[in-house]
Design an enzyme around this catalytic site. Structure first.
Site, PDB file in Angstrom:
ATOM      1  CE1 TYR A   1      -4.394  -1.250  -0.031  1.00 45.52           C
ATOM      2  CE2 TYR A   1      -3.228  -3.098   0.968  1.00 45.52           C
ATOM      3  CZ  TYR A   1      -4.348  -2.592   0.329  1.00 45.52           C
ATOM      4  OH  TYR A   1      -5.415  -3.424   0.050  1.00 45.52           O
TER       5      TYR A   1
ATOM      6  CD  GLU B   1      -6.477  -6.291   1.315  1.00 46.24           C
ATOM      7  OE1 GLU B   1      -7.117  -5.567   0.529  1.00 46.24           O
ATOM      8  OE2 GLU B   1      -5.275  -6.090   1.586  1.00 46.24           O
TER       9      GLU B   1
END
Length: 398
Positions: free
Chosen positions: A98, A140
């Site tokens: 990310y 996740e």
């Protein structure tokens, strides 16, 4: 969730960002793949990239998330987030990726919008990004924990136990764990990612619904060969590889099962509507209903080009007949047989039991049409669930 200051800034700049977000996404991917070519080679769908679909997906998801935060600052669009998170988990995405995305995305924003990106604007959109990213990371990591795997470590080697040609363009691969260990459990309607090594060395990944029920001794995927994508690039390269090169006895790298369109444990009436290869998760649900002796009414609906193109057609009928109170109706654009409908699926004369829970899978226009017809018949919006494949995951709550 979004601070009051950032909410006002995002609201004021959303039109400008929205108008430019396609260009921002295009530049973002150019920068990302220049710095990390392995991501295009081994993670991102090259066909979607060449067709521009991934750019639209990024633009759509960011815009949808920001629009929701502006309209509802104290909530978040969980349906969209969960659907994206399941896709990311099936690919093995981890929290370390990310910041990489953030770096190149905000470089692209600054380059495209120039002086309009003041420190205040940058801070507000940074908050939007990390609200979305951190929400996805949390979901996740919870999904990885549920599968009892380390974050990102979703891959196992499976052996093709059998291969069945269903139609000219659809093949079923029956899979078993190569190490002989028990197969991971899954819920009817979920999918797995399959990674193949192509002739140029790329390890491309695609998602395929499990077409077998959880109680089956093997796991089955039915793969449609994607044709006619040459003008848009290598879209379809994985399905072609599986059809042309993978035989009984070969091995495949397959992920743990994921996906949030799953059959709910309920005694309510069920309606399963699909089109084309969208029948695969419906078959898993239908087999599970038959295995568990579901007693309430089950309505099975499917649309396809012709009976010859209808993958798993015999299973569709046979599983329906195993249920105590079930009916199946099929529609075909050509060569419809006696008792089948002609043209597109139409619910006009299909009885829908009160309290029905509906599951839809197929092209997005098909699902929107069926959903509208179900709503007109009194089915509650909250009882209509549908699967969106490919880069259109952000449309899941649209």
């Amino acid at each position: 969730m979004l601070s009051e200051k950032s909410t006002e800034t995002v609201r004021a700049t959303l039109p400008a960002v929205g108008a430019a977000i396609g260009d921002i996404a295009d530049l973002f991917y150019t920068k990302l793949f220049a710095a990390h070519p392995e991501l295009l080679r081994d993670l991102f769908n090259r066909g979607n990239q060449n067709a521009g679909l991934q750019k639209q997906a990024l633009a759509g998801s960011v815009a949808a998330f920001a629009t929701h935060l502006v309209a509802h600052p104290d909530t978040r669009p969980d349906v969209m987030l969960h659907r994206i998170a399941h896709k990311h988990a099936s690919l093995g995405v981890t929290r370390e990726q990310y910041p990489v995305v953030h770096h190149h995305l905000f470089q692209a924003i600054a380059e495209i919008l120039g002086e309009a990106v003041t420190p205040e604007v940058a801070e507000a959109w940074d908050e939007v990004y990390w609200l979305m990213a951190n929400a996805l990371i949390a979901i996740e990591e919870r999904l990885y924990a549920e599968q009892q795997v380390l974050a990102g470590d979703v891959w196992r080697t499976w052996t093709v136990a059998a291969r069945v040609e269903e139609t000219a363009d659809c093949t079923t691969f029956h899979l078993a764990p190569a190490d002989g260990a028990p197969a991971p459990s899954f819920k009817p309607g979920q999918y797995v990612s399959v990674q193949v090594e192509l002739p140029d060395g790329a390890r491309q990944i695609r998602q395929y619904s499990l077409s077998s029920a959880p109680g089956s001794p093997v796991r089955s995927i039915t793969v449609k060969r994607v044709r006619g994508a040459a003008a848009a690039g290598p879209d379809g390269e994985v399905s072609h590889h599986l059809h042309a090169r993978i035989a009984t006895g070969d091995t495949l790298r397959v992920s743990a099962p994921y996906g949030d369109l799953v059959l709910r444990d309920s005694a309510a009436p069920v309606l399963l509507a699909s089109a084309g290869i969208g029948c695969t998760p419906m078959l898993s649900m239908l087999e599970h209903l038959a295995d568990t002796g579901h007693a309430a009414p089950v309505t099975v609906l499917h649309a396809d080009r012709s009976p010859a193109d209808h993958a798993l057609r015999a299973d569709h009928r046979a599983l329906t007949h195993k249920l105590a109170d079930a009916s199946a109706r099929f529609w075909y654009e050509a060569a419809a047989e006696p008792g089948d409908g002609e043209g597109r699926l139409d619910l006009a004369d299909v009885p829908v039991a009160p309290g029905t829970t509906a599951y839809l899978c197929g092209p997005l226009p098909f699902m929107r049409t069926v959903r509208a017809q179900l709503l007109a018949k009194g089915v509650r919006a909250s009882d209509i669930h549908y699967e969106v494949f490919g880069p259109d995951l952000w449309l899941a709550s649209a």
